[in-house]
Each structure stands twice: as structure tokens, then as C-alpha cells.
Design a protein around this motif. Sequence first.
Motif, PDB file in Angstrom:
ATOM      1  N   GLU A  17       0.810  -1.213   0.000  1.00 11.75           N
ATOM      2  CA  GLU A  17       0.000   0.000   0.000  1.00 11.75           C
ATOM      3  C   GLU A  17       0.849   1.270   0.000  1.00 11.75           C
ATOM      4  N   ASN A  45       4.892  -5.786  -9.701  1.00  8.37           N
ATOM      5  CA  ASN A  45       3.760  -4.861  -9.703  1.00  8.37           C
ATOM      6  C   ASN A  45       4.062  -3.702 -10.649  1.00  8.37           C
ATOM      7  N   SER A 102      -2.744   5.201  -6.835  1.00 12.02           N
ATOM      8  CA  SER A 102      -3.930   4.440  -7.263  1.00 12.02           C
ATOM      9  C   SER A 102      -3.801   2.962  -6.882  1.00 12.02           C
ATOM     10  N   ALA A 103      -2.615   2.396  -7.027  1.00  8.80           N
ATOM     11  CA  ALA A 103      -2.383   0.996  -6.648  1.00  8.80           C
ATOM     12  C   ALA A 103      -2.380   0.843  -5.126  1.00  8.80           C
ATOM     13  N   ARG A 131      -4.112   2.619  -3.016  1.00 11.43           N
ATOM     14  CA  ARG A 131      -5.516   2.686  -2.563  1.00 11.43           C
ATOM     15  C   ARG A 131      -6.224   1.343  -2.721  1.00 11.43           C
ATOM     16  N   ARG A 132      -5.794   0.565  -3.706  1.00 11.24           N
ATOM     17  CA  ARG A 132      -6.385  -0.763  -3.922  1.00 11.24           C
ATOM     18  C   ARG A 132      -5.760  -1.814  -2.999  1.00 11.24           C
ATOM     19  N   GLU A 158      -2.547  -2.826  -2.928  1.00 14.21           N
ATOM     20  CA  GLU A 158      -1.596  -3.689  -3.632  1.00 14.21           C
ATOM     21  C   GLU A 158      -0.267  -3.828  -2.891  1.00 14.21           C
TER      22      GLU A 158
END
Length: 141
Positions: free
Chosen positions: A46, A70, A119-120, A122-123, A125
Motif C-alpha cells: 500500500e 507490480n 492508485s495501486a 488505494r487498492r 496492492e
Amino acid sequence: MIRATLCVIVLAALIPKSLLAQNALTERIHFPREATSTSVSGTINEYESVNYIFGATTGQSVSVVLNSDNLGNYFNIYEPGKFPGEDYAMFIGATEGNRFQGTLLTEGDYMVQVYIIRSAARRGETARYTLELSLLSDEKK
């Protein structure tokens, strides 16, 4: 008691914001004896980031390559005395890619910040990565 509290407040004001950032780990990169390159591996989740510090002299050539599982995992490079959240990076991976090669113009400790784009993050990752760093001496010296 008041004196101790004032000392803590003054000391906190002197610490750069980058060192107070949550989820940021700082590590110094050590090169094996007589080696010009090394690599470090890690995992970040994160909003975590890792700041790798390495010393260099004026005129040295540096190569930094980030390999990750990633696509939202990047790195930035900061010149000596510059810090994430306070200064502009000399190299921004999110816009320039995961490879940097260049000649360093200033002597001192450089910082490579490894992170996941917002953005990643927030998901939720995770990124498993290997950072490869090579330093070559200036041939003209």
C-alpha cells in the motif's frame, strides 16, 4: 517537566518531514568489498516506501534498475540534501520508467525512494521488487 516538553517540541521541529513520514523505512546500501554493483530486494504494501541511501562522488556514473512484480511500483532519486515530500526528485520513475543511468553532479548521499503509486496503494496492492545499483568511477580523475 516544562523544559523537557519544550526540548521535545524544538527537536521535533528540526527533524525533516521526510523522516517523520509514516510507513517509510530508510536503509543504507552497502557495496560488497571492491564491487561496483549490488542489489537489494524487498516487499512493500500500500502506502509503504523504502528510502535507500548510497554515497557517491562528483562525476561518478550510476545505473539504477527496478524489477518488480507490480506495474505500479516505481522509484525516485533525490540528490544529496533533498528529501521526499520536501523537494523535487532528480529522477521520477512514474513518468520516466524503472531504469536510470546518468552522471552524478554532486558529491554526497543520494536517496532512491521505492514506492507504489497512489492508485495501486488505494487498492491495497503489494510489490515484491529487486533494486539493482551500479556505481562507476569517473575515468578522468
